[in-house]
Design an enzyme around this catalytic site. Structure first.
Site, PDB file in Angstrom:
ATOM      1  N   SER A 155       0.809  -1.192   0.039  1.00 35.75           N
ATOM      2  CA  SER A 155       0.041  -0.195   0.049  1.00 35.75           C
ATOM      3  C   SER A 155       0.823   1.323  -0.029  1.00 35.75           C
ATOM      4  O   SER A 155       0.346   2.167  -0.570  1.00 35.75           O
ATOM      5  CB  SER A 155      -0.890   0.042   1.260  1.00 35.75           C
ATOM      6  OG  SER A 155      -1.714  -1.120   1.281  1.00 35.75           O
TER       7      SER A 155
ATOM      8  N   SER B 296      -6.746  -2.039   6.596  1.00 35.47           N
ATOM      9  CA  SER B 296      -7.187  -2.397   7.473  1.00 35.47           C
ATOM     10  C   SER B 296      -7.571  -1.053   8.607  1.00 35.47           C
ATOM     11  O   SER B 296      -8.602  -1.130   9.482  1.00 35.47           O
ATOM     12  CB  SER B 296      -6.449  -3.314   8.369  1.00 35.47           C
ATOM     13  OG  SER B 296      -5.353  -2.405   8.901  1.00 35.47           O
ATOM     14  N   GLY B 297      -7.040   0.086   8.207  1.00 32.99           N
ATOM     15  CA  GLY B 297      -7.033   1.147   9.103  1.00 32.99           C
ATOM     16  C   GLY B 297      -6.527   1.006  10.534  1.00 32.99           C
ATOM     17  O   GLY B 297      -6.952   1.805  11.392  1.00 32.99           O
TER      18      GLY B 297
ATOM     19  N   GLU C  21      -4.329  -2.387  -3.421  1.00 31.16           N
ATOM     20  CA  GLU C  21      -2.999  -1.645  -3.870  1.00 31.16           C
ATOM     21  C   GLU C  21      -3.207  -1.449  -5.295  1.00 31.16           C
ATOM     22  O   GLU C  21      -2.728  -0.320  -5.637  1.00 31.16           O
ATOM     23  CB  GLU C  21      -2.000  -2.661  -3.405  1.00 31.16           C
ATOM     24  CG  GLU C  21      -1.537  -2.864  -1.956  1.00 31.16           C
ATOM     25  CD  GLU C  21      -1.130  -4.299  -1.615  1.00 31.16           C
ATOM     26  OE1 GLU C  21      -1.277  -4.880  -0.277  1.00 31.16           O
ATOM     27  OE2 GLU C  21      -0.679  -5.241  -2.549  1.00 31.16           O
TER      28      GLU C  21
END
Lengths: 177, 177, 177, 177
Positions: free
Chosen positions: A47, A88-89, A144
């Site tokens: 990412s 996922s944060g 991504e």
């Protein structure tokens, strides 16, 4: 399944993500990046690599854009915008977003679904890989890929809004390597 | 044109690239990566970021994969494979490919069309952005996106060929950041 | 020879390098960095790591300092200063210095002795590891150590000349990682 | 104070750090690095740059050495050794050390004084910048310099213990950039 067929399936998955985009949220995300005086972009792993590609294009467009963790990146300060990217944060990106907020910076999020990171963010770009959109790919691959493709569309919109000619981008392109 | 429409147009361009892929060349590219004892991956700028993403996935799959320029990357040696990524096939990536060949290493290329780099390479993966496929995007964006998407398909094929279970990939995933 | 004794010997070698410094050339190097509107710093391998440390400190001091190869680094342009670091003065750093000159940028060199790179440079900081000063250490280690230590002295002099208070450096220190 | 005088003062400070080294602890540190099957090296900011230089030399010597955060770095696993470098022993490096321990990995620390990080570490290399040794330099500069110089002595000791000839180091040196 041949590699070509896998590639076609990957593209179909990205198309699904794009179809699921919230157009108003995307426009708000574009506006946040366009109007921020200074951008700090952050993500880890793959990412983070797509995030770096977007940060580089924003620099080409003329935005003052930094990547968290690079040598030449100063501390974040009041009024700066953190572009926090994490499927996922959670984890270190969430911690960075919290630290940014404590310093008076603003936060926008790129993630898969509402979570702790989006709660901190004034605008969230949701790329619902593994949320609304199923994927046959490994781990965060679809996220991504989608972030690179959608992020480039964001950059194009920022460039159009600011009226930056192509020649200006070429001029800022790295020229020593 | 809204940002969503630009994103859709980007996806359509990637789909065109995938449709233009030479399936036999792609399979040969997969086989070269699968069979190499040691991989060195190289690209600069945004191409280099997509290349890093592919190298990371190859490492997850269990290949000994290095990125040229990283701290922990040793010199290339006889029998190693250089994955040289450059839309133009010129400049420093071409020089690296020449240096790799002089040291007895093998080279595969990822580029847009036949050029000096493909002449050095035993297999070339052509992603014909700006060659056969027109693009409305800035500079190498389409190439960089297509390489991430097709590269991930290559990784999936390498993983399937080697019979590596998903759990092995998860186990090798970076876990300290 | 114990590790402590090796460390002492390393320090003695660095002291020899510092004793061999040309004070006038060092002052001219300080002035060039102090007065440049924009700095691009470049080095490869371990020299490049010391160079990154110096670039980071220059950023803390308030100079617009970039590292060649980082994502957020724009192209070099007329009037910019390239800080080119290479013990040999050959290879890719020499090529970058040539490219910088062709674009109207200025060049200062950090190297071990007069060579092709110093011919391109308006000021050269010579750290004569393996030239005037013998070393028991491997390869460029002494050069890399000396550049970090002398480079930090350069930064301190730039800071003093510009009258930048310590608090300004702290404020620019990266704060998200 | 001229830049040359500052450089001399910097060297004197490093010499003080080296004089304050605990020789037995240093030997234990050397042994830990020498005997570890796989090394993960981590540090942030300028400490991280010196750490990368040491990791690169360990790779040259033939150790399997990774840098946390690099693309080709796999997850840490039982039996691996984390070389955790942080002058304060707090923040993200402490968190990484904790995560490493939870995964069954071992930890050695490089820091300035006993702290939470050294409590997790089986061996600690103390470089007492700002602790026992005063410094006129900015922030962690003395620590970062001392770690490069002492770390290179550690590498030389590892190389000598393992009997690795210079030619092997040269052979592993990066050769494509």
């Amino acid at each position: 399944m041949s590699a070509v067929d896998v590639a076609k399936a990957n593209v179909a998955e990205i198309a699904e993500i794009v179809d699921a985009l919230d157009s108003a949220a995307l426009d708000a995300f574009v506006a946040a990046l366009r109007d921020a005086p200074r951008l700090h972009c952050t993500g880890i792993g793959r990412s983070g690599l797509s995030t770096r590609a977007i940060a580089m294009r924003l620099m080409h467009i003329g935005k003052e854009a930094f990547v968290v963790g690079e040598v030449a990146t100063p501390g974040i300060r009041e009024g700066d915008l953190l572009v926090a990217v994490s499927s996922s944060g959670r984890g270190s990106i969430l911690r960075q977003a919290q630290a940014a907020r404590e310093r008076g910076a603003r936060v926008v999020a790129v993630t898969t679904r509402p979570n702790e990171l989006t709660e901190l963010a004034e605008v969230s770009l949701l790329l619902p890989a593994r949320a609304e959109v199923e994927t046959r790919q490994h781990a965060g691959s679809l996220f991504e890929q989608a972030w690179l493709v959608v992020g480039d569309a964001v950059c194009a919109a920022v460039q159009a809004d600011l009226g930056v000619p192509k020649e200006d981008l070429d001029r800022r392109h790295a020229n020593l390597q």
